[in-house]
Design a protein around this motif. Structure first.
Motif, PDB file in Angstrom:
ATOM      1  N   THR A 315       2.838   1.259  18.349  1.00  0.00           N
ATOM      2  CA  THR A 315       1.485   1.813  18.375  1.00  0.00           C
ATOM      3  C   THR A 315       1.320   2.901  17.325  1.00  0.00           C
ATOM      4  OG1 THR A 315       1.241   1.325  20.724  1.00  0.00           O
ATOM      5  CG2 THR A 315      -0.219   3.015  19.802  1.00  0.00           C
ATOM      6  N   TRP A 316       2.343   3.795  17.237  1.00  0.00           N
ATOM      7  CA  TRP A 316       2.304   4.848  16.208  1.00  0.00           C
ATOM      8  C   TRP A 316       2.290   4.235  14.809  1.00  0.00           C
ATOM      9  CZ3 TRP A 316       6.365   5.202  12.705  1.00  0.00           C
ATOM     10  CH2 TRP A 316       6.238   6.220  11.746  1.00  0.00           C
ATOM     11  N   ARG A 317       3.147   3.224  14.592  1.00  0.00           N
ATOM     12  CA  ARG A 317       3.225   2.572  13.285  1.00  0.00           C
ATOM     13  C   ARG A 317       1.892   1.930  12.906  1.00  0.00           C
ATOM     14  NH1 ARG A 317       5.728  -2.421  12.150  1.00  0.00           N
ATOM     15  NH2 ARG A 317       4.470  -3.192  13.883  1.00  0.00           N
ATOM     16  N   ASN A 318       1.288   1.205  13.857  1.00  0.00           N
ATOM     17  CA  ASN A 318       0.037   0.514  13.565  1.00  0.00           C
ATOM     18  C   ASN A 318      -1.105   1.495  13.304  1.00  0.00           C
ATOM     19  OD1 ASN A 318       1.420  -1.857  13.921  1.00  0.00           O
ATOM     20  ND2 ASN A 318       0.602  -2.292  15.955  1.00  0.00           N
ATOM     21  N   ARG A 319      -1.102   2.608  14.024  1.00  0.00           N
ATOM     22  CA  ARG A 319      -2.130   3.623  13.784  1.00  0.00           C
ATOM     23  C   ARG A 319      -1.947   4.255  12.407  1.00  0.00           C
ATOM     24  NH1 ARG A 319      -1.345   6.302  18.044  1.00  0.00           N
ATOM     25  NH2 ARG A 319       0.033   7.910  17.193  1.00  0.00           N
ATOM     26  N   SER A 320      -0.695   4.515  12.048  1.00  0.00           N
ATOM     27  CA  SER A 320      -0.409   5.127  10.747  1.00  0.00           C
ATOM     28  C   SER A 320      -0.818   4.217   9.599  1.00  0.00           C
ATOM     29  CB  SER A 320       1.083   5.450  10.639  1.00  0.00           C
ATOM     30  OG  SER A 320       1.458   6.407  11.610  1.00  0.00           O
ATOM     31  N   CYS A 321      -0.514   2.912   9.730  1.00  0.00           N
ATOM     32  CA  CYS A 321      -0.852   2.004   8.634  1.00  0.00           C
ATOM     33  C   CYS A 321      -2.358   1.812   8.545  1.00  0.00           C
ATOM     34  CB  CYS A 321      -0.109   0.667   8.773  1.00  0.00           C
ATOM     35  SG  CYS A 321      -0.671  -0.383  10.115  1.00  0.00           S
ATOM     36  N   ALA A 322      -3.060   1.853   9.691  1.00  0.00           N
ATOM     37  CA  ALA A 322      -4.518   1.738   9.655  1.00  0.00           C
ATOM     38  C   ALA A 322      -5.135   2.941   8.952  1.00  0.00           C
ATOM     39  CB  ALA A 322      -5.062   1.604  11.074  1.00  0.00           C
ATOM     40  N   GLU A 323      -4.598   4.123   9.209  1.00  0.00           N
ATOM     41  CA  GLU A 323      -5.110   5.336   8.562  1.00  0.00           C
ATOM     42  C   GLU A 323      -4.896   5.300   7.051  1.00  0.00           C
ATOM     43  OE1 GLU A 323      -2.987   8.387  10.571  1.00  0.00           O
ATOM     44  OE2 GLU A 323      -4.257   8.340  12.380  1.00  0.00           O
ATOM     45  N   ARG A 324      -3.767   4.709   6.631  1.00  0.00           N
ATOM     46  CA  ARG A 324      -3.446   4.663   5.199  1.00  0.00           C
ATOM     47  C   ARG A 324      -4.018   3.425   4.514  1.00  0.00           C
ATOM     48  NH1 ARG A 324       2.441   5.050   3.651  1.00  0.00           N
ATOM     49  NH2 ARG A 324       1.438   5.482   1.662  1.00  0.00           N
ATOM     50  N   GLY A 325      -4.447   2.437   5.307  1.00  0.00           N
ATOM     51  CA  GLY A 325      -4.982   1.219   4.721  1.00  0.00           C
ATOM     52  C   GLY A 325      -3.924   0.351   4.085  1.00  0.00           C
ATOM     53  N   VAL A 326      -2.726   0.283   4.710  1.00  0.00           N
ATOM     54  CA  VAL A 326      -1.642  -0.530   4.166  1.00  0.00           C
ATOM     55  C   VAL A 326      -1.134  -1.470   5.247  1.00  0.00           C
ATOM     56  CG1 VAL A 326      -0.949   1.254   2.527  1.00  0.00           C
ATOM     57  CG2 VAL A 326       0.141   1.193   4.775  1.00  0.00           C
ATOM     58  N   GLU A 327      -0.320  -2.446   4.832  1.00  0.00           N
ATOM     59  CA  GLU A 327       0.283  -3.378   5.779  1.00  0.00           C
ATOM     60  C   GLU A 327       1.301  -2.652   6.652  1.00  0.00           C
ATOM     61  OE1 GLU A 327      -0.418  -6.711   6.271  1.00  0.00           O
ATOM     62  OE2 GLU A 327      -2.125  -6.199   5.000  1.00  0.00           O
ATOM     63  N   PRO A 328       1.501  -3.109   7.911  1.00  0.00           N
ATOM     64  CA  PRO A 328       2.419  -2.420   8.820  1.00  0.00           C
ATOM     65  C   PRO A 328       3.824  -2.207   8.269  1.00  0.00           C
ATOM     66  CG  PRO A 328       1.089  -3.989  10.044  1.00  0.00           C
ATOM     67  CD  PRO A 328       0.761  -4.188   8.589  1.00  0.00           C
ATOM     68  N   ASP A 329       4.377  -3.207   7.546  1.00  0.00           N
ATOM     69  CA  ASP A 329       5.749  -3.038   7.074  1.00  0.00           C
ATOM     70  C   ASP A 329       5.865  -2.034   5.937  1.00  0.00           C
ATOM     71  OD1 ASP A 329       4.548  -4.638   5.155  1.00  0.00           O
ATOM     72  OD2 ASP A 329       6.328  -5.880   4.842  1.00  0.00           O
ATOM     73  N   ARG A 330       4.710  -1.551   5.397  1.00  0.00           N
ATOM     74  CA  ARG A 330       4.767  -0.472   4.414  1.00  0.00           C
ATOM     75  C   ARG A 330       5.148   0.837   5.079  1.00  0.00           C
ATOM     76  NH1 ARG A 330       6.583  -0.218   0.732  1.00  0.00           N
ATOM     77  NH2 ARG A 330       5.657   1.787   0.254  1.00  0.00           N
ATOM     78  N   VAL A 331       4.838   0.980   6.386  1.00  0.00           N
ATOM     79  CA  VAL A 331       5.211   2.184   7.129  1.00  0.00           C
ATOM     80  C   VAL A 331       6.621   2.023   7.672  1.00  0.00           C
ATOM     81  CG1 VAL A 331       4.659   3.668   9.092  1.00  0.00           C
ATOM     82  CG2 VAL A 331       2.816   2.724   7.682  1.00  0.00           C
ATOM     83  N   ILE A 332       6.836   0.980   8.462  1.00  0.00           N
ATOM     84  CA  ILE A 332       8.184   0.671   8.963  1.00  0.00           C
ATOM     85  C   ILE A 332       8.158  -0.732   9.560  1.00  0.00           C
ATOM     86  CG2 ILE A 332       7.755   1.736  11.235  1.00  0.00           C
ATOM     87  CD1 ILE A 332      10.691   2.650  11.212  1.00  0.00           C
ATOM     88  N   PRO A 333       9.086  -1.620   9.166  1.00  0.00           N
ATOM     89  CA  PRO A 333       9.070  -2.998   9.682  1.00  0.00           C
ATOM     90  C   PRO A 333       9.584  -3.076  11.115  1.00  0.00           C
ATOM     91  CG  PRO A 333      10.902  -2.695   8.152  1.00  0.00           C
ATOM     92  CD  PRO A 333      10.104  -1.430   8.114  1.00  0.00           C
ATOM     93  N   ASN A 334       9.235  -4.165  11.795  1.00  0.00           N
ATOM     94  CA  ASN A 334       9.629  -4.349  13.192  1.00  0.00           C
ATOM     95  C   ASN A 334      11.140  -4.295  13.394  1.00  0.00           C
ATOM     96  OD1 ASN A 334       7.125  -4.539  14.403  1.00  0.00           O
ATOM     97  ND2 ASN A 334       6.974  -6.755  14.121  1.00  0.00           N
ATOM     98  N   ARG A 335      11.897  -4.838  12.436  1.00  0.00           N
ATOM     99  CA  ARG A 335      13.350  -4.888  12.632  1.00  0.00           C
ATOM    100  C   ARG A 335      13.949  -3.489  12.734  1.00  0.00           C
ATOM    101  NH1 ARG A 335      15.792  -3.823   7.819  1.00  0.00           N
ATOM    102  NH2 ARG A 335      14.472  -3.994   5.960  1.00  0.00           N
ATOM    103  N   ILE A 336      13.341  -2.516  12.037  1.00  0.00           N
ATOM    104  CA  ILE A 336      13.838  -1.142  12.131  1.00  0.00           C
ATOM    105  C   ILE A 336      13.345  -0.481  13.409  1.00  0.00           C
ATOM    106  CG2 ILE A 336      13.772   1.154  11.058  1.00  0.00           C
ATOM    107  CD1 ILE A 336      13.807  -0.204   8.367  1.00  0.00           C
ATOM    108  N   LEU A 337      12.094  -0.784  13.801  1.00  0.00           N
ATOM    109  CA  LEU A 337      11.620  -0.285  15.087  1.00  0.00           C
ATOM    110  C   LEU A 337      12.548  -0.744  16.200  1.00  0.00           C
ATOM    111  CD1 LEU A 337       7.743  -0.781  14.987  1.00  0.00           C
ATOM    112  CD2 LEU A 337       9.035   1.337  14.687  1.00  0.00           C
TER     113      LEU A 337
END
Length: 337
Positions: A315-337
């Motif tokens: 949820t934090w990752r998806n909110r962060s990427c929405a704020e920045r306007g980038v794809e989710p894996d630009r913040v952190i990919p699922n495998r690292i989560l």
């Protein structure tokens, strides 16, 4: 756009002249064309370079490009790629190239949050240029190189220097240049790894998981035979037998050559019939073959606490990427989560 388009460089003297030209250029666009759709051991066949005024093509099948290494080992010169991680490992492996300063237009577009990061989309957006991708799967070993293929290759680098200027300005304005440069350094360090065969890779074929238990041994055996044949003949595995035909043969294994050839019209069934029947025989002898775990997956379920933590992080990752306007894996990919 008036530019010089010299003929394909095929001689050492021509390569020497090009080296001098590139050494005088502060920024050089680079790309390559490979034979991955036609060979098991893929290699660079053609290299494209663009400077401010000209587009150059070099025949990598006839020339050793190692002398160009000093061009890109210069920390004052910027090499501009689009999705360079596809090319850089091969330049390093075949010629020993190191790219001291890199700008990657694909990575820059991703950092900026572009919805379409492909070269065609970026050129259309910024320069109203349409790329014809009809030679995307062409055989780049063909010589003499047809004029339309040569022009197609030149287009892959022709606009990269102008595109870099646009994206560089946007990165600075967005305050994301340092982030992009970190990505460029990572891409510049990409290394070639020798192709390895995963004997459990058959499970990733479409339809393999739904195949009956009795078919899985045959599928495993056929998959291994195809890989060996592809390596021996230096052809991509799909050119030996397509995936769907492997699954069909394993699911309904023929008993003899006549039955085999009735399944489909394919040259490999004609030329390698006895070997295929032998692979099927060996597969039956394996008995029940357990279904391999998917790579990157664990056979242990997450605990409730772990599942809750994962959902919170996502949820934090998806909110962060929405704020920045980038794809989710630009913040952190699922495998690292």
């Amino acid at each position: 756009m008036n530019r010089e388009t010299p003929d394909l460089i095929t001689t050492s003297a021509g390569l020497e002249r090009l080296t001098a030209i590139l050494e005088a250029a502060p920024v050089v666009a680079v790309d390559s064309e490979m034979d991955s759709f036609y060979c098991y051991r893929e290699k660079i066949c053609l290299v494209q370079f663009s400077t401010e005024n000209a587009d150059y093509l070099v025949d990598a099948l006839r020339l050793d490009l190692s002398p160009l290494g000093r061009v890109f080992d210069d920390p004052e010169r910027v090499a501009v790629f689009h999705a360079g991680e596809n090319d850089i490992p091969y330049f390093r492996h075949q010629y020993g190239f190191g790219f001291r300063r890199l700008f990657d237009t694909y990575l820059a577009a991703r950092v900026l949050g572009y919805p379409q990061c492909g070269l065609a989309g970026l050129l259309e957006t910024h320069f109203q240029v349409s790329l014809d991708k009809k030679f995307q799967m062409a055989d780049w070993r063909i010589r003499p190189l047809p004029a339309d293929m040569a022009e197609y290759a030149r287009m892959d680098t022709r606009y990269l220097l102008r595109l870099r200027e646009v994206l560089l300005s946007e990165l600075r304005e967005a305050g994301r240049l340092a982030e992009a440069e970190s990505e460029f350094r990572r891409a510049a360090a990409a290394v070639w790894t020798e192709k390895t065969f995963d004997p459990d890779g058959w499970i990733r074929l479409k339809g393999a998981r739904k195949a009956p238990a009795r078919a899985k041994g045959c599928l495993r055996s056929l998959y291994a035979w195809r890989e060996g044949e592809a390596s021996r003949r230096d052809l991509p595995a799909f050119r030996i037998l397509p995936d769907h035909l492997l699954v069909t043969l394993a699911t309904s294994p023929p008993e003899d050559l006549q039955a085999l050839r009735e399944i489909a019209r394919h040259p490999t069934l004609e030329t390698c019939g006895p070997a295929i029947l032998e692979a099927l025989h060996e597969g039956r002898a394996l008995g029940k073959v357990p279904t391999p775990l998917s790579r990157g997956r664990s056979d242990e379920m997450l605990t409730r606490e772990q599942e809750s933590a994962f959902r919170s992080l996502r949820t934090w990752r998806n909110r962060s990427c929405a704020e920045r306007g980038v794809e989710p894996d630009r913040v952190i990919p699922n495998r690292i989560l």
